[in-house]
Write a protein that holds these residues in place. Structure first.
Motif, PDB file in Angstrom:
ATOM      1  N   GLY A  66       1.043  -1.140  -0.211  1.00  0.00           N
ATOM      2  CA  GLY A  66      -0.034   0.199   0.153  1.00  0.00           C
ATOM      3  C   GLY A  66       0.978   1.438  -0.068  1.00  0.00           C
ATOM      4  N   THR A  98      -8.849  -5.246  -1.650  1.00  0.00           N
ATOM      5  CA  THR A  98      -8.853  -3.686  -1.286  1.00  0.00           C
ATOM      6  C   THR A  98      -7.954  -2.969  -2.004  1.00  0.00           C
ATOM      7  N   LEU A  99      -6.650  -3.455  -2.295  1.00  0.00           N
ATOM      8  CA  LEU A  99      -5.546  -2.661  -3.024  1.00  0.00           C
ATOM      9  C   LEU A  99      -5.925  -2.728  -4.471  1.00  0.00           C
ATOM     10  N   TYR A 103      -6.589   1.079  -6.485  1.00  0.00           N
ATOM     11  CA  TYR A 103      -5.685   1.250  -7.320  1.00  0.00           C
ATOM     12  C   TYR A 103      -5.821   0.472  -8.563  1.00  0.00           C
TER      13      TYR A 103
END
Length: 300
Positions: A66, A98-99, A103
């Motif tokens: 992250g 989630t990452l 992104y």
């Protein structure tokens, strides 16, 4: 479609930085050096993860990934690899998703790390467990998945259950074998260690030190795999032969190192990760800067 999108985004060359180098580098210095890598034109930045029991210092993988994504604007960030022994499958999936959502198009998850009994069975069961929350969780982003696959059975698992393979510390011949095994529809993203050093003994000593730290111990998966590739016990055990070291390590001047990296592409790699041996992150990026004009073209 996923594989083609990733290929286009990655380009030819990326970067692999050891977790211990990032572990001893302050966040402030990391941010500065990650921006340097992106400006040089490399397509990705990857890092690995040490096992829980390791005494080697490293940051928690998803926090580190992250940080890398937040510090940069366009470059793809990869986990190479996230260790399946370090977290539950649900946490692995939701962390990656989630990452990927935060992104879009910039994250790749690499999995591996179980070297005990039934390593492939454990990895298959882990993939099954990762898939279960994906069936029920709402609106979790999809992400590319590659496996740290070395042998034929691991390649078969990657072809069935992932988007490709991310082999570590392997010769060019292994890249050709991996491509033949997984076929044209899968990603092949090898790691290539490099040393910009023209003295043979000095260059080879850098990789021998890594082996002496345990990577190539007689009982390790790597030693067994090199024997399977056709190296002799004399090559693989003890001091390790110059033949093995030279097949695994790209060393010499910039042109010689770039030629080895290009040979990985010629053997079937989609994207080659450059791992410069260096004492710290700024020194690693200095080597990447020297190589960039021959690989990607400096963007300064």
């Amino acid at each position: 479609m996923m594989v083609e999108r990733v290929r286009e985004r990655l380009g030819r060359f990326g970067v692999w930085i050891p977790p211990y180098v990032l572990g001893v580098t302050s966040v402030e210095v990391q941010r500065r050096e990650l921006v340097r890598i992106e400006r040089l034109g490399y397509g990705s930045i990857w890092t690995g993860e040490t096992p829980v029991a390791s005494s080697m210092r490293s940051r928690e993988a998803f926090a580190q990934l992250g940080l890398m994504l937040a510090a940069t604007e366009r470059i793809v960030v990869g986990a190479g690899i996230a260790n399946i022994g370090n977290r539950a499958a649900t946490a692995m999936h939701t962390g990656a998703a989630t990452l990927a959502e935060a992104y879009p198009g910039r994250f790749v998850l690499g999995l591996g790390g179980h070297s005990g009994e039934r390593p492939l069975g454990m990895l298959r069961e882990y993939l099954d467990a990762m898939a279960r929350p994906a069936d029920t969780a709402n609106q979790l982003a999809d992400y590319p998945l590659v496996l740290a696959a070395l042998g034929p059975r691991a390649h078969e698992l990657a072809r069935e259950r992932a988007h490709g393979v991310h082999p570590f510390l392997q010769p060019v011949a292994h890249t050709a074998a991996a491509r033949a095994a997984v076929g044209p529809g899968s990603l092949v993203i090898p790691h290539q260690s490099v040393v910009l050093e023209t003295d043979p003994d000095t260059a080879r000593s850098r990789l021998r030190a890594i082996f002496d730290a345990g990577v190539g111990a007689a009982h390790s998966p790597y030693a067994r795999h090199y024997l399977r590739l056709g190296y002799s016990e004399a090559d693989v055990l003890g001091r390790r032969s110059d033949r093995l070291i030279d097949d695994l390590l790209a060393w010499g001047d910039e042109a010689a190192v770039a030629a080895r990296l290009t040979a990985q592409l010629d053997a079937g790699a989609d994207h080659v990760l450059v791992h410069p041996f260096a004492a710290d992150l700024p020194a690693a990026v200095d080597q990447l800067e020297r190589l960039a004009p021959l690989l990607v073209g400096a963007a300064y």
